[in-house]
Motif scaffolding. Structure first.
Motif, PDB file in Angstrom:
ATOM      1  N   GLY A   1       0.810  -1.216   0.000  1.00 14.30           N
ATOM      2  CA  GLY A   1       0.000   0.000   0.000  1.00 14.30           C
ATOM      3  C   GLY A   1       0.837   1.257   0.000  1.00 14.30           C
ATOM      4  O   GLY A   1       0.486   2.255  -0.638  1.00 14.30           O
ATOM      5  N   SER A   2       1.971   1.201   0.699  1.00  6.53           N
ATOM      6  CA  SER A   2       2.872   2.353   0.735  1.00  6.53           C
ATOM      7  C   SER A   2       3.459   2.636  -0.643  1.00  6.53           C
ATOM      8  O   SER A   2       3.594   3.799  -1.048  1.00  6.53           O
ATOM      9  N   ASN A   3       3.813   1.571  -1.366  1.00  6.78           N
ATOM     10  CA  ASN A   3       4.314   1.744  -2.728  1.00  6.78           C
ATOM     11  C   ASN A   3       3.258   2.389  -3.621  1.00  6.78           C
ATOM     12  O   ASN A   3       3.563   3.261  -4.448  1.00  6.78           O
ATOM     13  N   THR A   4       2.007   1.947  -3.465  1.00  5.08           N
ATOM     14  CA  THR A   4       0.922   2.522  -4.262  1.00  5.08           C
ATOM     15  C   THR A   4       0.768   4.009  -3.967  1.00  5.08           C
ATOM     16  O   THR A   4       0.621   4.825  -4.888  1.00  5.08           O
ATOM     17  N   LEU A   5       0.829   4.375  -2.697  1.00  2.00           N
ATOM     18  CA  LEU A   5       0.729   5.800  -2.356  1.00  2.00           C
ATOM     19  C   LEU A   5       1.908   6.585  -2.906  1.00  2.00           C
ATOM     20  O   LEU A   5       1.730   7.726  -3.357  1.00  2.00           O
ATOM     21  N   ALA A   6       3.102   6.001  -2.865  1.00  2.00           N
ATOM     22  CA  ALA A   6       4.277   6.692  -3.399  1.00  2.00           C
ATOM     23  C   ALA A   6       4.092   6.985  -4.883  1.00  2.00           C
ATOM     24  O   ALA A   6       4.412   8.082  -5.363  1.00  2.00           O
ATOM     25  N   GLY A   7       3.558   6.009  -5.615  1.00  3.85           N
ATOM     26  CA  GLY A   7       3.301   6.237  -7.030  1.00  3.85           C
ATOM     27  C   GLY A   7       2.216   7.267  -7.252  1.00  3.85           C
ATOM     28  O   GLY A   7       2.336   8.141  -8.111  1.00  3.85           O
TER      29      GLY A   7
ATOM     30  N   GLY B   1       0.780  13.248  -8.460  1.00  2.00           N
ATOM     31  CA  GLY B   1       0.111  14.479  -8.045  1.00  2.00           C
ATOM     32  C   GLY B   1      -1.047  14.306  -7.094  1.00  2.00           C
ATOM     33  O   GLY B   1      -1.751  15.270  -6.780  1.00  2.00           O
ATOM     34  N   ARG B   2      -1.264  13.085  -6.607  1.00  2.00           N
ATOM     35  CA  ARG B   2      -2.375  12.847  -5.690  1.00  2.00           C
ATOM     36  C   ARG B   2      -1.981  13.195  -4.259  1.00  2.00           C
ATOM     37  O   ARG B   2      -0.831  13.044  -3.863  1.00  2.00           O
ATOM     38  N   GLN B   3      -2.952  13.646  -3.470  1.00  2.00           N
ATOM     39  CA  GLN B   3      -2.745  13.901  -2.048  1.00  2.00           C
ATOM     40  C   GLN B   3      -3.051  12.620  -1.289  1.00  2.00           C
ATOM     41  O   GLN B   3      -4.151  12.076  -1.394  1.00  2.00           O
ATOM     42  N   CYS B   4      -2.079  12.125  -0.518  1.00  2.00           N
ATOM     43  CA  CYS B   4      -2.214  10.809   0.097  1.00  2.00           C
ATOM     44  C   CYS B   4      -1.842  10.825   1.574  1.00  2.00           C
ATOM     45  O   CYS B   4      -1.039  11.650   2.025  1.00  2.00           O
TER      46      CYS B   4
ATOM     47  N   HIS C   1      10.896   8.423   7.159  1.00  2.00           N
ATOM     48  CA  HIS C   1      11.526   9.484   6.369  1.00  2.00           C
ATOM     49  C   HIS C   1      11.160   9.349   4.899  1.00  2.00           C
ATOM     50  O   HIS C   1      10.773  10.325   4.244  1.00  2.00           O
ATOM     51  N   ASP C   2      11.289   8.125   4.363  1.00  2.00           N
ATOM     52  CA  ASP C   2      11.048   7.920   2.937  1.00  2.00           C
ATOM     53  C   ASP C   2       9.605   8.231   2.557  1.00  2.00           C
ATOM     54  O   ASP C   2       9.347   8.856   1.529  1.00  2.00           O
ATOM     55  N   ILE C   3       8.650   7.786   3.381  1.00  2.00           N
ATOM     56  CA  ILE C   3       7.242   7.984   3.032  1.00  2.00           C
ATOM     57  C   ILE C   3       6.882   9.467   3.098  1.00  2.00           C
ATOM     58  O   ILE C   3       6.159   9.989   2.252  1.00  2.00           O
ATOM     59  N   ARG C   4       7.398  10.162   4.093  1.00  2.00           N
ATOM     60  CA  ARG C   4       7.100  11.592   4.213  1.00  2.00           C
ATOM     61  C   ARG C   4       7.814  12.404   3.138  1.00  2.00           C
ATOM     62  O   ARG C   4       7.255  13.383   2.638  1.00  2.00           O
ATOM     63  N   ALA C   5       9.026  11.984   2.775  1.00  2.00           N
ATOM     64  CA  ALA C   5       9.764  12.692   1.728  1.00  2.00           C
ATOM     65  C   ALA C   5       9.068  12.588   0.382  1.00  2.00           C
ATOM     66  O   ALA C   5       9.285  13.423  -0.504  1.00  2.00           O
TER      67      ALA C   5
ATOM     68  N   ALA D   1      10.631  -0.787  -5.484  1.00  2.00           N
ATOM     69  CA  ALA D   1       9.208  -0.679  -5.800  1.00  2.00           C
ATOM     70  C   ALA D   1       8.681   0.740  -5.741  1.00  2.00           C
ATOM     71  O   ALA D   1       7.478   0.959  -5.696  1.00  2.00           O
ATOM     72  N   ARG D   2       9.571   1.715  -5.744  1.00  5.80           N
ATOM     73  CA  ARG D   2       9.155   3.111  -5.752  1.00  5.80           C
ATOM     74  C   ARG D   2       9.602   3.751  -7.070  1.00  5.80           C
ATOM     75  O   ARG D   2      10.698   3.462  -7.572  1.00  5.80           O
TER      76      ARG D   2
END
Length: 332
Positions: free
Chosen positions: A64-70, A75-78, A95-99, A317-318
């Motif tokens: 799910g985190s990879n999907t949000l990163a994509g 341009g989506r707000q997640c 750090h990675d998810i927030r960045a 996967a990002r």
């Protein structure tokens, strides 16, 4: 919907750091690993495989985190609801998810159990064999589900991988109830054939109960879910129960069924397939991005295919390229 959505997608998923290493079939056989599969492992097995694997790269993952990163790259707000521990990998993940521009505010649970990690062995044919120690992820409590956050997301996205432990299962069930009460869409990915093998009855219950609006699967998963070896039968049987069914078919492209109409696209060209980790995750990111923009099904599928093609062209996967630029070049 009761209120205007602040977020395009809110996901409940695993907080996992991927440890990726090049490998070969002999190693997989020696370690008794099923090529191309995802297996759940305990802490001791994780230590054994980490000791035996070759040089590796650590990259934040989690389906799910990879999907949000994509989606964020598109341009989506997640926002993400997931559980990490107060350790080094937990800091790396947060750090990675927030960045990437994703809101992530769930506090760590302490030092133990440690943050989840997925040991991924990539063979020369680009197949990935995943061995996942869920760690802190499997202790995501229902209390971490912020009702206001769920209600503020146009789509709640859930991953089947997280269905193995009682606490996150309860958290996702609560999230579904909140989303539906607030008129939000619920998207669910079956994640892996092994997930269906473990939880088929529960997944079918969600679908038959009308709790899933958008269902993601690959060819093998949809046939296992429907308990048939005929692809068309599996699609027809499942599509009748959800608003939108999306099925990826690797090099054969993908289809979507909505309102009884089937739309198909071919796979996007890739110069060299390096690592298929995250292909399905990024396909979902692209599809949902197009869905939120209310694009035609064919364009939603194409954006998914573009995102998947980008992620399999490198390790991890990002996304590494500008997905919005790739979509604009392809679709205008």
């Amino acid at each position: 919907m009761t209120t205007e959505a602040r977020y395009d997608i809110v996901a409940i998923g695993n907080a996992i750091v991927d440890v990726i290493s090049q490998s070969n079939d002999d190693f997989l056989e020696e370690e008794q690993l099923v090529k191309g599969s995802m297996a759940l492992i305990d802490a001791d097995r994780a230590e054994e495989l980490y000791r035996d694997m070759g040089p590796a790269r650590e990259i934040s993952g989690g389906s799910g985190s990879n999907t949000l990163a994509g989606a964020s790259t598109l341009g989506r707000q997640c926002a993400l609801i997931a559980q990490v521990a107060d350790d080094q990998l937990g800091e790396v993940f947060a750090h990675d998810i927030r960045a990437t521009g994703i809101d992530f505010d769930v506090p760590p649970i302490g030092k133990e159990p440690p943050t989840g990690r997925c040991l991924i062995f990539v063979t020369p044919d680009a197949q990935r064999t995943m061995n996942t120690f869920l760690g802190a992820s499997q202790f995501l409590p229902p209390a971490a589900v912020d009702a206001d956050l769920i209600a503020s997301g146009a789509i709640l996205y859930l991953e089947g991988y997280l269905w193995d432990a009682d606490e996150p299962k309860a958290a996702m069930a609560l999230g579904i109830d909140i989303a539906r009460k607030n008129g939000r869409k619920v998207a669910f990915t079956l994640s892996d054939s092994f997930c269906i093998d473990r939880h088929r009855d529960e997944f079918v219950g969600l679908i038959d109960g009308g709790k899933i609006d958008i269902l993601f699967a690959n060819e093998a998963e949809i046939m296992m879910l429907a308990e048939t070896e005929d692809f068309d039968t599996a699609v027809a049987q499942t599509a009748a129960k959800v608003e939108t069914l999306v099925v990826t078919r690797s090099e054969q492209g993908a289809i979507a069924v909505r309102d009884g109409k089937t739309t198909a696209v071919t796979a996007e060209p890739v110069d060299q397939i390096v690592d298929t980790t995250g292909a399905g995750d990024l396909f979902a990111a692209g599809f949902l991005s197009g869905y939120i923009e209310e694009r035609p099904m064919a364009e939603c599928l194409t954006i998914g295919a573009i995102a998947a093609a980008e992620v399999i062209s490198h390790y991890g996967a990002r996304p590494e390229a500008d997905l919005r630029a790739l979509v604009k070049k392809r679709l205008g």
